[in-house]
Design an enzyme around this catalytic site. Structure first.
Site, short mmCIF file in Angstrom:
data_model
loop_
_atom_site.label_atom_id
_atom_site.label_comp_id
_atom_site.label_asym_id
_atom_site.label_seq_id
_atom_site.Cartn_x
_atom_site.Cartn_y
_atom_site.Cartn_z
N ARG A 182 -8.01 5.26 -2.69
CA ARG A 182 -7.72 6.44 -1.82
C ARG A 182 -8.98 7.26 -1.58
O ARG A 182 -9.77 7.30 -2.74
CB ARG A 182 -6.49 7.39 -2.22
CG ARG A 182 -5.16 6.55 -2.47
CD ARG A 182 -4.22 7.39 -3.12
NE ARG A 182 -2.85 6.46 -3.24
CZ ARG A 182 -2.54 5.80 -4.39
NH1 ARG A 182 -3.23 5.79 -5.27
NH2 ARG A 182 -1.32 5.28 -4.33
N LYS B 143 -1.61 8.19 -8.63
CA LYS B 143 -0.68 9.02 -8.44
C LYS B 143 0.20 9.07 -9.44
O LYS B 143 0.32 7.93 -10.20
CB LYS B 143 0.19 8.69 -7.13
CG LYS B 143 -0.43 9.15 -5.95
CD LYS B 143 0.30 8.58 -4.70
CE LYS B 143 -0.21 9.16 -3.08
NZ LYS B 143 0.69 8.88 -2.26
N HIS C 266 -7.42 6.45 5.48
CA HIS C 266 -7.10 5.48 4.70
C HIS C 266 -7.33 4.08 5.48
O HIS C 266 -6.90 3.00 5.16
CB HIS C 266 -5.58 5.49 4.49
CG HIS C 266 -5.16 6.17 3.24
ND1 HIS C 266 -6.01 6.73 2.47
CD2 HIS C 266 -3.94 6.60 2.81
CE1 HIS C 266 -5.19 7.22 1.46
NE2 HIS C 266 -4.04 7.14 1.50
N ARG D 199 -9.06 1.55 3.32
CA ARG D 199 -8.22 0.99 2.22
C ARG D 199 -7.14 0.06 2.87
O ARG D 199 -7.03 -1.06 2.26
CB ARG D 199 -7.42 2.29 1.74
CG ARG D 199 -6.20 2.01 0.71
CD ARG D 199 -5.64 3.35 0.09
NE ARG D 199 -4.25 3.37 -0.45
CZ ARG D 199 -4.28 2.87 -1.68
NH1 ARG D 199 -5.42 2.76 -2.46
NH2 ARG D 199 -2.89 2.85 -2.50
N HIS E 264 -0.17 0.82 -6.17
CA HIS E 264 1.49 1.24 -5.71
C HIS E 264 2.26 0.75 -6.92
O HIS E 264 2.26 -0.19 -7.49
CB HIS E 264 1.83 0.01 -4.53
CG HIS E 264 1.06 0.39 -3.40
ND1 HIS E 264 0.80 -0.43 -2.24
CD2 HIS E 264 0.47 1.82 -2.94
CE1 HIS E 264 0.14 0.11 -1.34
NE2 HIS E 264 -0.17 1.36 -1.72
N TYR F 296 1.74 -4.81 4.20
CA TYR F 296 0.57 -5.40 4.60
C TYR F 296 0.67 -6.81 4.85
O TYR F 296 -0.06 -7.47 5.48
CB TYR F 296 -0.56 -5.16 3.46
CG TYR F 296 -1.17 -3.84 3.38
CD1 TYR F 296 -2.01 -3.35 4.08
CD2 TYR F 296 -0.64 -3.09 2.17
CE1 TYR F 296 -2.29 -2.00 4.02
CE2 TYR F 296 -0.98 -1.77 2.30
CZ TYR F 296 -1.99 -1.23 3.01
OH TYR F 296 -2.28 0.11 2.99
#
Length: 297
Positions: free
Chosen positions: A148, A172, A243, A246, A269, A278
Site C-alpha cells: 500500500r 492493517k 493503489h 498494487r 489480505h 483479482y
C-alpha cells in the site's frame, strides 16, 4: 460536528488499543458515526436511543441525498461495530443493527496498468535528479512488492534487508508480513541509498527510508501526485489511483501463473475473498487476448 460524542471517542479508543487500526480507518469510522449522531440529534434522539426504525430512516435519508452505495456499505460496517461495542459494554439492551442487511455492492474491477505501461512508468524518472532517483526506487519497490502507498512512504531503514532481499511490513491490524523485493528493486534501492538519500536528508541522521525534499517522511498524497506526474510524462492515460501499482502487481502475478493464496499473503489480505477480485481481472485480460488472437474467437 466539530466535537465527537464521548461514546464515539470511547469506541475509537477501544478500536485503536485492541485492533491497531490505521489513522485513516479510525477517521472514516469517526466521520460515519458523527454524521449519524448529527442526524439523530436533529430528530431529538441520541446514539443510545436508537432502534431499527431510526437506522432505516437514516439509510433512506442518505438514499435521497444520492450518497454512493459504497459509502453506505462502509457506514453500515461502522454502525455494526459501534453498536456491537455498546452491547458488549452493556450500554444498550438490544442491537439495532441485528436485522439490517448491508447494501449489495457490485464487484468493481480495480484500475490497473498493462505490463508495457508499467515499464514506461518505471522508466520515466530522471535518475540524475536526487528526488527522481528516490521516486524511481519507490516505484520499483512498489511494483515489486504490491505494498500500500501508506506502507511504502512509512518505511524505515530497519524494515529493509537488501542482503536478504526482503522488506518487513506492519500492515492493517498490526499484522506483520515479509515481502521479497526482487533483483531489480534491490538494485534500484541500493543505487538510491548510495546516490540520493543523504542529499535529501541534508546529510543528517534519520530512520526514514524515503524522505521528502525537507528530509521528513513523505505523505501518501504527495507520492500519489508524483506518480500521476510521471504517468502524464509517459503518455499513460489510464485513470490512476494510489493503489494502481498494487493492483498491477497482483494482476500481473496471477497472469503469470502465481497461486492466489501466495498473492493474498504478499498483499497482506486477511481474507482470501478480498484477493479473489483479482482473478476476475486476470480472467478478463485472458479472455480479451483470446478474442484478439485466436482465429476462431
Amino acid at each position: 460536528m466539530s466535537r465527537s460524542d464521548p461514546l464515539i471517542d470511547a469506541f475509537l479508543d477501544d478500536l485503536w488499543s485492541t485492533k491497531g487500526l490505521s489513522d485513516n480507518t479510525l477517521s472514516a469510522y469517526r466521520s460515519d458515526l458523527c454524521h449519524f449522531e448529527h442526524y439523530l440529534r436533529q430528530q431529538g434522539l441520541t446514539l443510545l436511543a436508537v432502534s431499527q426504525t431510526e437506522v432505516r430512516g437514516y439509510l433512506a435519508f442518505r438514499l435521497e441525498q444520492d450518497f454512493a452505495r459504497s459509502s453506505s456499505a462502509r457506514l453500515m460496517s461502522s454502525l455494526r461495530r459501534f453498536y456491537a461495542y455498546l452491547l458488549h459494554k452493556q450500554q444498550i439492551a438490544t442491537d439495532p443493527m441485528a436485522l439490517i442487511e448491508s447494501p449489495q455492492l457490485s464487484r468493481q474491477l480495480p484500475d490497473s496498468l498493462s505490463e508495457s505501461q508499467v515499464s514506461r512508468l518505471l522508466a520515466e524518472p530522471d535518475v540524475d535528479d536526487p528526488l527522481e532517483r528516490r521516486d524511481k526506487a519507490m516505484l520499483e519497490l512498489l511494483y515489486a512488492t504490491g505494498l500500500r502507498v501508506s506502507e511504502l512512504v512509512g518505511l524505515t531503514m530497519e524494515q529493509l534487508s537488501l542482503r536478504q532481499g526482503l522488506v518487513r511490513i506492519v500492515g492493517k491490524g498490526g499484522k506483520e508480513r515479509l515481502v521479497p523485493l526482487g533483483e531489480l528493486a534491490v538494485a534500484e534501492v541500493e543505487a538510491y541509498l548510495t546516490e540520493a538519500r543523504q542529499i535529501l536528508l541534508g546529510y543528517k541522521q534519520s530512520d526514514v527510508l524515503f524522505p521528502s525534499r525537507r528530509g521528513q517522511m513523505m505523505t501518501r498524497q504527495t507520492f500519489w501526485h508524483r506518480i500521476k506526474r510521471y504517468a502524464l510524462r509517459a503518455g499513460i492515460e489510464t485513470e490512476l489511483s494510489p493503489h494502481t501499482l498494487r493492483h498491477a502487481f497482483a494482476t500481473h502475478l496471477l497472469n503469470h501463473g502465481a497461486d492466489l493464496r501466495v498473492v493474498q499473503l504478499l498483499l497482506g489480505h486477511s481474507d482470501l475473498s478480498t484477493t479473489q477480485i483479482y482473478t476476475h481481472v486476470a480472467r478478463a485480460r485472458l479472455q480479451a487476448l483470446h478474442e484478439q488472437y485466436h482465429p476462431r474467437a
